[in-house]
Structure formats: C-alpha cells, structure tokens
Design a protein around this motif. Structure first.
Motif, mmCIF file in Angstrom:
data_model
loop_
_atom_site.group_PDB
_atom_site.id
_atom_site.type_symbol
_atom_site.label_atom_id
_atom_site.label_comp_id
_atom_site.label_asym_id
_atom_site.label_seq_id
_atom_site.Cartn_x
_atom_site.Cartn_y
_atom_site.Cartn_z
ATOM 1 N N GLY A 296 -14.050 41.092 -19.944
ATOM 2 C CA GLY A 296 -13.191 42.244 -20.240
ATOM 3 C C GLY A 296 -12.147 41.875 -21.288
ATOM 4 O O GLY A 296 -11.854 42.673 -22.189
ATOM 5 N N MET A 297 -11.592 40.680 -21.188
ATOM 6 C CA MET A 297 -10.578 40.268 -22.163
ATOM 7 C C MET A 297 -11.184 40.112 -23.555
ATOM 8 O O MET A 297 -10.533 40.421 -24.555
ATOM 9 C CB MET A 297 -9.884 38.968 -21.734
ATOM 10 C CG MET A 297 -8.930 39.124 -20.555
ATOM 11 S SD MET A 297 -7.895 40.614 -20.563
ATOM 12 C CE MET A 297 -7.069 40.490 -22.128
ATOM 13 N N ASN B 198 -3.193 48.756 -12.860
ATOM 14 C CA ASN B 198 -3.353 47.553 -12.040
ATOM 15 C C ASN B 198 -2.010 46.818 -12.046
ATOM 16 O O ASN B 198 -1.621 46.352 -13.118
ATOM 17 C CB ASN B 198 -4.455 46.701 -12.691
ATOM 18 C CG ASN B 198 -4.743 45.437 -11.943
ATOM 19 O OD1 ASN B 198 -4.203 45.211 -10.871
ATOM 20 N ND2 ASN B 198 -5.596 44.594 -12.515
ATOM 21 N N ASP C 43 -8.396 51.724 -20.815
ATOM 22 C CA ASP C 43 -9.070 50.717 -20.000
ATOM 23 C C ASP C 43 -9.518 51.445 -18.733
ATOM 24 O O ASP C 43 -8.699 51.802 -17.881
ATOM 25 C CB ASP C 43 -8.090 49.576 -19.683
ATOM 26 C CG ASP C 43 -8.732 48.478 -18.851
ATOM 27 O OD1 ASP C 43 -9.696 48.767 -18.126
ATOM 28 O OD2 ASP C 43 -8.248 47.328 -18.913
ATOM 29 N N SER D 16 -13.585 45.965 -18.015
ATOM 30 C CA SER D 16 -13.981 44.693 -17.457
ATOM 31 C C SER D 16 -15.174 45.035 -16.574
ATOM 32 O O SER D 16 -15.002 45.599 -15.482
ATOM 33 C CB SER D 16 -12.848 44.077 -16.625
ATOM 34 O OG SER D 16 -13.377 43.006 -15.869
ATOM 35 N N THR E 105 -11.456 50.423 -16.307
ATOM 36 C CA THR E 105 -11.989 49.492 -15.312
ATOM 37 C C THR E 105 -11.819 49.994 -13.886
ATOM 38 O O THR E 105 -12.739 49.912 -13.072
ATOM 39 C CB THR E 105 -11.278 48.129 -15.464
ATOM 40 O OG1 THR E 105 -11.546 47.622 -16.772
ATOM 41 C CG2 THR E 105 -11.745 47.129 -14.439
ATOM 42 N N PHE E 106 -10.637 50.509 -13.555
ATOM 43 C CA PHE E 106 -10.380 50.914 -12.165
ATOM 44 C C PHE E 106 -11.184 52.155 -11.788
ATOM 45 O O PHE E 106 -11.653 52.282 -10.673
ATOM 46 C CB PHE E 106 -8.879 51.202 -11.967
ATOM 47 C CG PHE E 106 -8.098 50.031 -11.450
ATOM 48 C CD1 PHE E 106 -8.393 48.741 -11.854
ATOM 49 C CD2 PHE E 106 -7.049 50.214 -10.557
ATOM 50 C CE1 PHE E 106 -7.674 47.658 -11.379
ATOM 51 C CE2 PHE E 106 -6.321 49.144 -10.074
ATOM 52 C CZ PHE E 106 -6.627 47.860 -10.482
ATOM 53 N N TYR F 167 -2.543 45.663 -17.020
ATOM 54 C CA TYR F 167 -3.089 44.416 -16.464
ATOM 55 C C TYR F 167 -2.401 43.214 -17.130
ATOM 56 O O TYR F 167 -2.253 43.180 -18.357
ATOM 57 C CB TYR F 167 -4.608 44.389 -16.698
ATOM 58 C CG TYR F 167 -5.224 43.046 -16.420
ATOM 59 C CD1 TYR F 167 -5.113 42.463 -15.165
ATOM 60 C CD2 TYR F 167 -5.894 42.343 -17.413
ATOM 61 C CE1 TYR F 167 -5.656 41.218 -14.907
ATOM 62 C CE2 TYR F 167 -6.453 41.107 -17.156
ATOM 63 C CZ TYR F 167 -6.328 40.547 -15.904
ATOM 64 O OH TYR F 167 -6.856 39.314 -15.659
ATOM 65 N N VAL G 46 -19.140 37.879 -14.903
ATOM 66 C CA VAL G 46 -17.970 38.233 -15.717
ATOM 67 C C VAL G 46 -18.487 38.899 -16.993
ATOM 68 O O VAL G 46 -19.418 38.396 -17.628
ATOM 69 C CB VAL G 46 -17.142 36.969 -16.052
ATOM 70 C CG1 VAL G 46 -16.056 37.279 -17.078
ATOM 71 C CG2 VAL G 46 -16.508 36.397 -14.785
ATOM 72 N N GLY G 47 -17.896 40.036 -17.357
ATOM 73 C CA GLY G 47 -18.337 40.713 -18.584
ATOM 74 C C GLY G 47 -17.377 41.806 -18.989
ATOM 75 O O GLY G 47 -16.435 42.141 -18.269
ATOM 76 N N LEU H 240 -11.535 42.227 -8.327
ATOM 77 C CA LEU H 240 -11.645 43.501 -7.608
ATOM 78 C C LEU H 240 -12.981 44.145 -7.937
ATOM 79 O O LEU H 240 -13.704 43.685 -8.807
ATOM 80 C CB LEU H 240 -10.501 44.430 -8.061
ATOM 81 C CG LEU H 240 -10.474 44.761 -9.564
ATOM 82 C CD1 LEU H 240 -10.908 46.196 -9.828
ATOM 83 C CD2 LEU H 240 -9.091 44.544 -10.140
ATOM 84 N N THR I 263 -16.855 43.046 -15.092
ATOM 85 C CA THR I 263 -16.740 42.098 -13.979
ATOM 86 C C THR I 263 -16.469 42.831 -12.663
ATOM 87 O O THR I 263 -16.802 42.332 -11.590
ATOM 88 C CB THR I 263 -15.517 41.182 -14.236
ATOM 89 O OG1 THR I 263 -15.558 40.712 -15.582
ATOM 90 C CG2 THR I 263 -15.454 40.035 -13.283
ATOM 91 N N LYS I 264 -15.843 43.994 -12.752
ATOM 92 C CA LYS I 264 -15.337 44.680 -11.552
ATOM 93 C C LYS I 264 -16.399 45.644 -11.000
ATOM 94 O O LYS I 264 -17.461 45.205 -10.635
ATOM 95 C CB LYS I 264 -14.030 45.384 -11.893
ATOM 96 C CG LYS I 264 -13.073 44.549 -12.752
ATOM 97 C CD LYS I 264 -12.640 43.265 -12.082
ATOM 98 C CE LYS I 264 -11.577 42.596 -12.928
ATOM 99 N NZ LYS I 264 -11.524 41.158 -12.871
HETATM 100 N N1 PLP Z 1 -8.663 45.207 -17.427
HETATM 101 C C1 PLP Z 1 -8.348 45.299 -16.128
HETATM 102 C C2 PLP Z 1 -7.779 46.593 -15.601
HETATM 103 C C3 PLP Z 1 -8.534 44.211 -15.276
HETATM 104 O O1 PLP Z 1 -8.197 44.314 -13.974
HETATM 105 C C4 PLP Z 1 -9.059 42.995 -15.801
HETATM 106 C C5 PLP Z 1 -9.243 41.812 -14.946
HETATM 107 O O2 PLP Z 1 -8.776 41.758 -13.843
HETATM 108 C C6 PLP Z 1 -9.363 42.938 -17.160
HETATM 109 C C7 PLP Z 1 -9.170 44.061 -17.949
HETATM 110 C C8 PLP Z 1 -9.918 41.684 -17.786
HETATM 111 O O3 PLP Z 1 -11.254 41.532 -17.465
HETATM 112 P P1 PLP Z 1 -12.035 40.125 -17.363
HETATM 113 O O4 PLP Z 1 -11.424 39.380 -16.202
HETATM 114 O O5 PLP Z 1 -13.447 40.525 -17.146
HETATM 115 O O6 PLP Z 1 -11.813 39.405 -18.640
#
Ligand code: PLP
Length: 385
Positions: free
Chosen positions: A83-84, A155, A180, A202, A182-183, A108, A214-215, A334, A204-205
C-alpha cells in the motif's frame, strides 16, 4: 466470454472480471505465472499480451488489475508491492518540488510519515486539516496545492469525510482528490463514482483479506496519469510478485461475503461496547451519534469491520486489555478473516507521537473478523472485566 462486465453485479465481477479460463489449458483459475521473463518471436517480437519482463507486466498481475478496476469502476488499475508503494507512486507522480498537499488530521501514520519525513526532503509541503470540515480544507488550500489526500473512514479514529464535497473543493482549486479506500473497500464505497480522481489501496487488508500477503493498488480514470504511474512503477520496480498477485485475486472473490460478515460482527460488538461501563467512547460510523454518520450512510453501503474505543480507566488499562483477549489477536494490520486488537498509540500510530496526528493514549482499535460474532463479544466482555 462476457462483453461488458460493468453491467454485472459486484459479486459476479469479483469472480469473473479479468479471470477468464486459461485459453491454453482451460484452467478455471488464473495461473500463477511464476516467470521473470518471456520468450520473444524474433528480436522485439513479443507474443500475445506483449509480455517481456515481469517488472513491466505479468499475466497474473494483469488479471488482478482488471478485477480491481472492475470493482472500483475504474478505467485503470495498477498493482504495487505494498500500500505504501502505491501511495508513494501517486505522490511522486502528481507532485513536484514546491507543490503542496492537504491531508487529513488522522491519516494512516505511515502515509503521514512518508509525506512528513520523506517527501518534505524534496521540497513538497503539506498542511494537516480536519477533512470532515470542508471550510477548514478550503482554508488550507494554497495556489501550489495539487492534491487533497483523504481517508474515509480514517485509521484509527473512523472519521468520515464527504467525498463528493471534497472532490468539488479540489476541482475548484485545480487540484486532485485522492481517496485511500482501504477501510471501506469498493464493496462499501466507490470514490471515483463520487468524483475522486485517484483511489489507493493497501490490498494487504480487506482485498487480500486473509493476512497472508502485502500489496497495494492505484486506480484512476485518467489515461495520462495511468501512463505516468506505469512508467514510474516500471522505472522504480515496486511490483508485487506473481504469487502475491494471485493470493490477492483469490481474496477478492469473497470480498462481498466477508464485508457483510465483518459489518454484522462489528455492529454486534459496537452495541456491547456502547453500553459497557469500562468504555468511555466508541468510534464507529454506523452509530447514529457519530458526527459523520449521515455522510457515511449516504456514500457507504454498510459501515465496515473497523471499530475503535477508549478505555474509561486510561492507557494502562487499555494496554492490559489488548493483552488479555483470547480470540482477538494482539497484532498490527487489519482486514483479515481473524479478529485483531491493537493499541494505536504504541503500535500502528507510534510515529504520530507529538504531532498533530497524535491519537488518544487510552485508544484501542479492533479489526473485527468473520468468526462467530457472539464468541467475539464474549471474548471482549471477559477481557474488559
Ligand atoms: N493505508 C491505510 C489506511 C493503511 O491502514 C495502511 C496500512 O496499515 C496503508 C495504507 C499502507 O499499506 P501497506 O502496509 O500495505 O503498505
């Protein structure tokens, strides 16, 4: 083969978009193309698909990208190694030295760290604002502002921003809105349809969903931006391997089912926490008293699996609680099938200490899994004492 996946339901797209049976063998599941390079028919003569080298493109990754694009309703998706890495690519593609961005006051911690500690070295400036307050965002804009960076829900404090309103503010200022997602995931919310220019994940979640990969991903409808992101990704090389792409693709297939169950279980837990004497405050956008509830109800299908709360007896009690649950595993991250508990102030958000993004020290964050909800409630209640 279906001509137009966009007319199909979310669950159908999650299973079929980009994932036709393998034309050579009929394999129903997209193979893991575990290869770094591809045979060419004569110098420069690539075969079907145009694959040359897996940093540039790989068929398993292509399938993942097509599925992701379909779910977010985007023209383009690009998968990244984390995600980063996805966020970094967006920031480095859209910003130049001297540019400015506005980001949320509970973004985040890793995103904040990248912007505050790394991009600042290249002369990119930022202002932190409460994105739930559109006037505050407008006041933070400068002539050099090129991006508004939004998480919703956030987050770890589950703040909610109005995506359509922020898109309007960004576009009035000739800036882009990044969300973002992700949530929420595309099952609960599709920011591009609400006016956002770029979505990052991310994976990953929840998208991967099983805490085994992880991705990251970037989605956009802008053709030029896609080319610039593709160029940077190939130049810098932050790509996911074929197996990681495959695991994420497998996770996507059950995203809708999982998000329904995450939301069911979170609602059950929120009901218990809201009336528990050891809990001083619950953060969940599904609560009618949440300040962003109305906006969340407008732009989200349901309210998701993330819940945060404050322990009435302070930091020490919060730390002890996080170590006492038996089903909720004490861990960062998460969005997996299993329930996790953590203390953001000492764990995921430790890098925000002393900054404007610092989180309350008695805060606990739950990633509510898809186990039997009554077991989860019993686990938390026993640990709260
Ligand atoms: N964005 C959010 C909202 C996240 O919670 C996270 C990681 O916890 C990230 C981005 C970063 O993702 P990654 O850990 O896959 O690099």
């Amino acid at each position: 083969m279906v001509d137009d996946y966009s007319v199909l339901g979310f669950e159908t797209r999650a299973i079929h978009a980009g994932q036709q049976p393998d034309p050579r063998t009929g394999a129903v599941i997209v193979p893991i193309y575990q290869t770094s390079t591809y045979a060419q028919d004569g110098v420069g003569g690539t075969r079907e698909g145009g694959y040359e080298y897996s940093r540039t493109a790989n068929p398993t990754r292509t399938a993942l990208e097509q599925a992701l694009a379909s779910l977010e309703g985007a023209r383009h998706a690009l998968a990244f190694a984390s995600g980063m890495a996805a966020s970094d690519a967006v920031l480095r593609t859209t910003l130049r030295p001297g540019d400015h961005l506005v980001l949320g006051n509970d973004a985040y911690g890793g995103t904040f760290r990248l912007i505050d500690k790394v991009l600042s070295l290249w002369g990119i400036e930022h202002t932190v604002a409460n994105l739930a307050n559109v006037d505050e965002v407008r006041a933070a804009l400068r002539p050099e502002t090129k991006l508004i960076w939004c998480e919703t829900p956030t987050n770890p404090l589950l703040g909610v921003a109005d995506i359509a309103a922020l898109a309007g503010v960004a576009h009035d200022a000739d800036a882009r809105l990044v969300v973002d997602n992700t949530f929420a995931t595309p099952y609960l919310q599709t920011p591009l349809a609400l006016g956002a220019d770029i979505v990052v994940h991310s994976t990953t979640k929840y998208l991967g969903g099983h805490s085994d990969v992880v991705g990251g991903a970037v989605l956009t409808n802008e053709d030029d931006l896609r080319e610039q992101l593709f160029y940077l990704r190939n130049a810098a090389g932050a790509v996911p391997g074929p197996f990681d792409a495959w695991l994420t693709l497998r996770g996507l297939k059950t995203l809708a089912l999982r998000m329904e169950r995450h939301s069911d279980n979170a609602e059950l837990i929120v009901q218990t926490l809201a009336k528990h004497p050891k809990v001083s405050k619950v953060y969940y956008p599904g609560l009618p008293e949440h300040p962003g509830h109305e906006v969340a109800a407008k732009q989200m299908r349901r309210f998701g699996g993330m819940v945060s709360f404050r322990h009435a007896d302070g930091e020490q009690a919060a730390l002890e609680l996080a170590s006492r649950t038996k089903l909720f595993i004490l861990a960062e991250s998460l969005g997996g099938i299993e329930s996790l508990i953590e203390h953001p102030g000492r764990m995921t958000h430790a890098s925000t200490a002393g900054s404007t993004l610092e989180v309350p020290e008695d805060l606990i964050r739950l990633s509510v899994g898809i186990e039997d909800g009554t077991d989860l409630v019993a686990d938390l209640t026993a640990a709260l004492g």
